[in-house]
Design a protein around this motif. Structure first.
Motif, PDB file in Angstrom:
ATOM      1  N   PRO A 117       9.731  -6.756  -4.642  1.00 39.05           N
ATOM      2  CA  PRO A 117       8.996  -7.366  -3.452  1.00 39.05           C
ATOM      3  C   PRO A 117       9.776  -7.746  -2.200  1.00 39.05           C
ATOM      4  O   PRO A 117      11.142  -7.290  -2.349  1.00 39.05           O
ATOM      5  CB  PRO A 117       9.025  -8.800  -4.412  1.00 39.05           C
ATOM      6  CG  PRO A 117      10.084  -8.855  -5.204  1.00 39.05           C
ATOM      7  CD  PRO A 117      10.249  -7.371  -5.949  1.00 39.05           C
ATOM      8  N   TYR A 121       9.857  -9.832   1.532  1.00 44.25           N
ATOM      9  CA  TYR A 121       9.487 -11.274   2.146  1.00 44.25           C
ATOM     10  C   TYR A 121       9.770 -11.127   3.564  1.00 44.25           C
ATOM     11  O   TYR A 121      10.432 -10.535   4.332  1.00 44.25           O
ATOM     12  CB  TYR A 121      10.409 -12.393   1.536  1.00 44.25           C
ATOM     13  CG  TYR A 121      10.575 -12.314   0.064  1.00 44.25           C
ATOM     14  CD1 TYR A 121       9.547 -13.123  -0.405  1.00 44.25           C
ATOM     15  CD2 TYR A 121      11.447 -11.604  -0.857  1.00 44.25           C
ATOM     16  CE1 TYR A 121       9.558 -13.134  -1.941  1.00 44.25           C
ATOM     17  CE2 TYR A 121      11.246 -11.521  -2.118  1.00 44.25           C
ATOM     18  CZ  TYR A 121      10.340 -12.325  -2.940  1.00 44.25           C
ATOM     19  OH  TYR A 121       9.996 -12.396  -4.172  1.00 44.25           O
ATOM     20  N   GLY A 159      -0.129  -9.614   0.480  1.00 43.49           N
ATOM     21  CA  GLY A 159       0.814 -10.788   0.552  1.00 43.49           C
ATOM     22  C   GLY A 159       0.241 -12.145   0.130  1.00 43.49           C
ATOM     23  O   GLY A 159      -0.930 -12.391  -0.175  1.00 43.49           O
ATOM     24  N   GLU A 194       5.416 -13.347   0.526  1.00 44.48           N
ATOM     25  CA  GLU A 194       5.952 -12.355  -0.326  1.00 44.48           C
ATOM     26  C   GLU A 194       4.985 -11.020  -0.147  1.00 44.48           C
ATOM     27  O   GLU A 194       3.404 -11.365  -0.284  1.00 44.48           O
ATOM     28  CB  GLU A 194       6.150 -12.893  -1.764  1.00 44.48           C
ATOM     29  CG  GLU A 194       6.360 -11.837  -2.774  1.00 44.48           C
ATOM     30  CD  GLU A 194       6.651 -12.388  -4.098  1.00 44.48           C
ATOM     31  OE1 GLU A 194       7.406 -12.309  -4.790  1.00 44.48           O
ATOM     32  OE2 GLU A 194       5.449 -12.908  -4.773  1.00 44.48           O
ATOM     33  N   PHE A 195       5.332 -10.038  -0.280  1.00 42.57           N
ATOM     34  CA  PHE A 195       4.748  -8.881  -0.184  1.00 42.57           C
ATOM     35  C   PHE A 195       5.060  -7.962  -1.569  1.00 42.57           C
ATOM     36  O   PHE A 195       6.277  -8.241  -1.985  1.00 42.57           O
ATOM     37  CB  PHE A 195       4.806  -8.027   0.978  1.00 42.57           C
ATOM     38  CG  PHE A 195       3.893  -8.663   2.124  1.00 42.57           C
ATOM     39  CD1 PHE A 195       2.621  -8.114   2.374  1.00 42.57           C
ATOM     40  CD2 PHE A 195       4.332  -9.517   2.974  1.00 42.57           C
ATOM     41  CE1 PHE A 195       1.986  -8.420   3.373  1.00 42.57           C
ATOM     42  CE2 PHE A 195       3.641  -9.858   3.946  1.00 42.57           C
ATOM     43  CZ  PHE A 195       2.451  -9.313   4.211  1.00 42.57           C
ATOM     44  N   PRO A 196       4.235  -7.184  -2.355  1.00 48.27           N
ATOM     45  CA  PRO A 196       4.626  -6.389  -3.248  1.00 48.27           C
ATOM     46  C   PRO A 196       5.847  -5.523  -3.071  1.00 48.27           C
ATOM     47  O   PRO A 196       6.685  -5.276  -3.942  1.00 48.27           O
ATOM     48  CB  PRO A 196       3.500  -5.450  -3.851  1.00 48.27           C
ATOM     49  CG  PRO A 196       2.178  -5.938  -2.824  1.00 48.27           C
ATOM     50  CD  PRO A 196       2.797  -6.860  -1.589  1.00 48.27           C
ATOM     51  N   THR A 197       6.016  -4.557  -1.830  1.00 47.15           N
ATOM     52  CA  THR A 197       6.868  -3.819  -1.399  1.00 47.15           C
ATOM     53  C   THR A 197       7.422  -4.239   0.024  1.00 47.15           C
ATOM     54  O   THR A 197       6.238  -4.497   0.743  1.00 47.15           O
ATOM     55  CB  THR A 197       6.665  -2.305  -1.879  1.00 47.15           C
ATOM     56  OG1 THR A 197       5.450  -2.181  -0.799  1.00 47.15           O
ATOM     57  CG2 THR A 197       6.356  -2.027  -3.415  1.00 47.15           C
ATOM     58  N   ARG A 216       4.705  -1.941   1.913  1.00 43.78           N
ATOM     59  CA  ARG A 216       3.548  -2.807   2.102  1.00 43.78           C
ATOM     60  C   ARG A 216       3.717  -3.905   3.205  1.00 43.78           C
ATOM     61  O   ARG A 216       2.743  -3.853   4.250  1.00 43.78           O
ATOM     62  CB  ARG A 216       2.985  -3.516   0.815  1.00 43.78           C
ATOM     63  CG  ARG A 216       1.505  -4.003   0.896  1.00 43.78           C
ATOM     64  CD  ARG A 216       0.574  -2.677   1.076  1.00 43.78           C
ATOM     65  NE  ARG A 216      -0.765  -3.064   0.928  1.00 43.78           N
ATOM     66  CZ  ARG A 216      -1.645  -2.812   1.527  1.00 43.78           C
ATOM     67  NH1 ARG A 216      -1.818  -1.459   2.115  1.00 43.78           N
ATOM     68  NH2 ARG A 216      -3.057  -3.008   1.414  1.00 43.78           N
ATOM     69  N   GLU A 246      14.488  -7.732   1.622  1.00 47.20           N
ATOM     70  CA  GLU A 246      13.833  -7.250   0.159  1.00 47.20           C
ATOM     71  C   GLU A 246      14.212  -7.909  -0.734  1.00 47.20           C
ATOM     72  O   GLU A 246      15.377  -8.858  -0.452  1.00 47.20           O
ATOM     73  CB  GLU A 246      14.499  -5.828  -0.026  1.00 47.20           C
ATOM     74  CG  GLU A 246      14.165  -4.753   0.727  1.00 47.20           C
ATOM     75  CD  GLU A 246      14.755  -3.417   0.277  1.00 47.20           C
ATOM     76  OE1 GLU A 246      16.075  -3.161  -0.214  1.00 47.20           O
ATOM     77  OE2 GLU A 246      14.261  -2.256   0.714  1.00 47.20           O
ATOM     78  N   GLY A 247      13.509  -8.413  -1.868  1.00 49.13           N
ATOM     79  CA  GLY A 247      13.770  -9.307  -3.121  1.00 49.13           C
ATOM     80  C   GLY A 247      14.478  -8.498  -4.190  1.00 49.13           C
ATOM     81  O   GLY A 247      15.072  -7.277  -3.903  1.00 49.13           O
ATOM     82  N   THR A 295      14.490  -7.097  -8.188  1.00 52.95           N
ATOM     83  CA  THR A 295      13.650  -6.557  -9.255  1.00 52.95           C
ATOM     84  C   THR A 295      13.602  -7.774 -10.390  1.00 52.95           C
ATOM     85  O   THR A 295      14.744  -7.802 -10.864  1.00 52.95           O
ATOM     86  CB  THR A 295      13.881  -5.090  -9.787  1.00 52.95           C
ATOM     87  OG1 THR A 295      14.076  -4.393  -8.629  1.00 52.95           O
ATOM     88  CG2 THR A 295      12.944  -4.921 -10.681  1.00 52.95           C
TER      89      THR A 295
END
Length: 99
Positions: free
Chosen positions: A2, A4, A34, A59-62, A65, A94-95, A97
């Motif tokens: 994810p 952010y 998001g 939050e976005f998936p990647t 994105r 970046e978050g 995993t």
């Protein structure tokens, strides 16, 4: 992994424009996968720094994105409104995993 968007709204110069921006941005955020995690709730400084302003976390998936959303023609409309409606600091991070 994810990714952010952290937005700190420093100054709302045009309240009507701010609301228009929020409406357009929310629609485009959902369109690009998001979701809001924080949207201007009460915030307190526990350590250091000046008092927080209005904080938004999405939050976005990647990260890919997230960047597609930010560069999208749909979000461009919101950015045009934002330029005259508010000042902010915007951070992409970046978050991790999930384990």
């Amino acid at each position: 992994m994810p990714a952010y968007v952290i937005s700190e709204v420093d100054d709302v110069r045009d309240p009507a424009g701010f609301e228009a921006y929020r409406t357009i941005a929310a629609k485009t955020i959902a369109q690009y996968g998001g979701r809001y995690l924080v949207r201007g709730g009460a915030a307190s400084v526990i350590e250091g720094g000046p008092p927080p302003k209005t904080i938004i976390v999405v939050e976005f998936p990647t990260m890919e994105r997230l960047r597609e959303w930010y560069a999208s023609p749909e979000y461009a409309e919101a950015l045009n409104v934002r330029r005259t409606a508010l000042d902010r600091r915007l951070i992409f991070v970046e978050g991790i995993t999930p384990v």
